[in-house]
Write an enzyme that holds these catalytic residues in place. Structure first.
Site, PDB file in Angstrom:
ATOM      1  CB  SER A 185      44.044  28.343  41.128  1.00 45.50           C
ATOM      2  OG  SER A 185      44.922  27.798  42.084  1.00 45.50           O
ATOM      3  CG  HIS A 213      43.330  31.731  38.551  1.00 42.88           C
ATOM      4  ND1 HIS A 213      43.277  30.901  37.457  1.00 42.88           N
ATOM      5  CD2 HIS A 213      44.413  31.363  39.272  1.00 42.88           C
ATOM      6  CE1 HIS A 213      44.279  30.039  37.516  1.00 42.88           C
ATOM      7  NE2 HIS A 213      44.992  30.297  38.609  1.00 42.88           N
ATOM      8  CE  LYS A 245      47.513  31.627  36.565  1.00 41.27           C
ATOM      9  NZ  LYS A 245      48.162  30.390  36.146  1.00 41.27           N
TER      10      LYS A 245
HETATM   11  N1  PMP Z   1      49.510  33.072  41.353  1.00 37.37           N
HETATM   12  C1  PMP Z   1      48.513  32.236  41.092  1.00 37.37           C
HETATM   13  C2  PMP Z   1      47.273  32.304  41.925  1.00 37.37           C
HETATM   14  C3  PMP Z   1      48.623  31.313  40.043  1.00 37.37           C
HETATM   15  O1  PMP Z   1      47.627  30.467  39.775  1.00 37.37           O
HETATM   16  C4  PMP Z   1      49.810  31.294  39.264  1.00 37.37           C
HETATM   17  C5  PMP Z   1      49.982  30.340  38.092  1.00 37.37           C
HETATM   18  N2  PMP Z   1      49.736  29.019  38.374  1.00 37.37           N
HETATM   19  C6  PMP Z   1      50.829  32.175  39.585  1.00 37.37           C
HETATM   20  C7  PMP Z   1      50.646  33.070  40.624  1.00 37.37           C
HETATM   21  C8  PMP Z   1      52.117  32.194  38.823  1.00 37.37           C
HETATM   22  O2  PMP Z   1      51.943  32.872  37.630  1.00 37.37           O
HETATM   23  P1  PMP Z   1      52.913  32.633  36.384  1.00 37.37           P
HETATM   24  O3  PMP Z   1      52.351  31.509  35.585  1.00 37.37           O
HETATM   25  O4  PMP Z   1      52.889  33.917  35.660  1.00 37.37           O
HETATM   26  O5  PMP Z   1      54.268  32.329  36.947  1.00 37.37           O
END
Ligand code: PMP
Length: 397
Positions: A185, A213, A245
């Protein structure tokens, strides 16, 4: 008498002094291409709402309908009295969309990683993790009693080395779990999941990919990274993702075999002990899958905008790192400069937050832009012009 909570104010003051505290912006309305933030109309350029679904009429209508038919809350955790038909239908539809035997929906992606990882590997096991994996994976690994090893970012040779050493370990590990983000990310690069799965396969290790992502972005019709690399389910054992997302709503999920799902919901404490999704959330997620299946134009437009913006940034002379996805970091270096660039962009009408230490190394500060399919071509032109103007003013170009 000592004040037992004096550390709260002191530690917060320390964060403020080091400029490491979060200064929260307020979104006064929907996460739409043009939003009202702190009283100013700006172009949203850093949300995770890749396809613009969080404000899509079909999702909004589905959520509204579900409030009328099912109410606003589920009343319980799923194993007791909160397992609604909408939750079950969502899992069926998601599994079909992913081409997996079964799927399981968690309250969030964070809850999926932190709840499932410690169950998949425990005492006598080994977890092998990419050094830049997401914090929710890191927490999941920390909750496990397994031994841990990290490999250099996306470096399959290093992974092979780590697994080779693990093979020589005595007593032999019971199980080995290899975990990677699908799309990272902060940089927007893609894990070489095909090669990771091949190496893991040679060592009899499980493979777990966090595709938060990649969904809605990569693969056929946005089906994600497993589809992108045309991998089989016996090569990638856990495909984890989130509805927060590209799907535009909220909620985590995993897809894989029926036995994975049966194991996961019986063992993940985050799933067992936390209230299930409100009906409008489950209904909106279902509608998001409908939209992905019937309106392929969103994914197409996301990539058109992405290619155009990346090329424009490179042509202007910005450094965009190794991104291959709609996450395009504009590398700035020093954190103060990244903050000034973000502030200037905001004044010019573009909302794109800086990413600074400790999220990235001290000299790697950047503006992380995330493309959105709901933007028009004119919106993208507007953003490019703002980046050019701010970049010149701050002598980045
Ligand atoms: N894994 C990754 C790679 C993320 O970017 C995120 C969100 N920032 C999450 C897990 C967590 O997902 P959620 O927003 O559904 O808690």
């Amino acid at each position: 008498m000592r004040d037992p909570v004096s550390f709260l104010g002191q530690e917060y003051a320390d964060l403020v002094r080091q400029e490491l505290d979060w200064k929260l912006r307020v979104l006064e309305g929907p996460s739409a291409p043009w939003c009202q933030i702190d009283g100013k109309r700006v172009l949203m350029f850093c949300s995770n709402n890749y396809l613009g679904l969080s404000n899509h009429p079909r999702l909004k209508a589905a959520a509204t309908r579900a409030v009328e038919t099912h109410g606003v809350g589920s009343g319980s955790v799923r194993p007791i009295a909160g397992n609604m038909d909408l939750h079950v239908e969502l899992e069926h539809r998601l599994a079909k969309f992913k081409g997996a035997e079964a799927s399981l929906v968690y309250q969030s992606g964070f809850a999926a990683n932190s709840g499932l990882i410690p169950q998949l590997a425990g005492e006598g096991d080994l977890i092998v993790s990419d050094e830049l994996n997401h914090g929710s994976i890191i927490d999941g690994v920390r909750l496990s009693r397994a031994e841990r090893a990290v490999y250099h970012h996306t470096d399959v040779d290093d992974l092979r080395k780590v697994l080779g050493t693990a093979e020589a370990h005595a007593p032999a590990y019971r199980r080995i779990l290899v975990i990677t983000d699908g799309v990272f990310s902060m940089d927007g690069d893609i894990a070489p999941l095909d090669r990771i799965a091949a190496v893991a396969g040679e060592h009899g290790a499980m493979v777990y990919v966090d595709d938060a992502h990649g969904e809605g972005v990569l693969g056929a019709g946005g089906r994600g990274i497993v589809s992108h690399f045309s991998l089989r389910r016996d090569q990638v054992h856990v495909e984890m993702g989130t509805f927060s997302k590209a799907f535009g709503v909220v909620g985590g999920h995993i897809s894989g075999s029926r036995s994975l799902v049966d194991f996961a919901y019986n063992r993940s404490r985050t799933w067992l002990l936390s209230g299930s999704h409100p009906p409008p959330v489950a209904a909106a997620c279902l509608a998001a899958i409908d939209v992905l299946e019937s309106e392929p134009e969103h994914v197409t437009r996301l990539w058109e905008h992405t290619r155009r913006f990346k090329k424009a940034m490179k042509d202007l002379g910005f450094r965009t790192g190794k991104s291959e996805t709609p996450i395009t970091p504009i590398m700035v270096g020093e954190s103060g400069l990244a903050k000034r660039l973000s502030q200037r962009l905001f004044e010019l009408g573009v909302f794109a937050l800086p990413i600074v230490f400790p999220m990235v190394a001290k000299d790697q500060a950047r503006i992380r832009t995330i493309m959105n399919a709901a933007l028009t071509a004119d919106d993208v032109t507007f953003a490019i012009s703002a980046f050019e103007k701010a970049g010149r003013e701050l002598h980045l170009l």
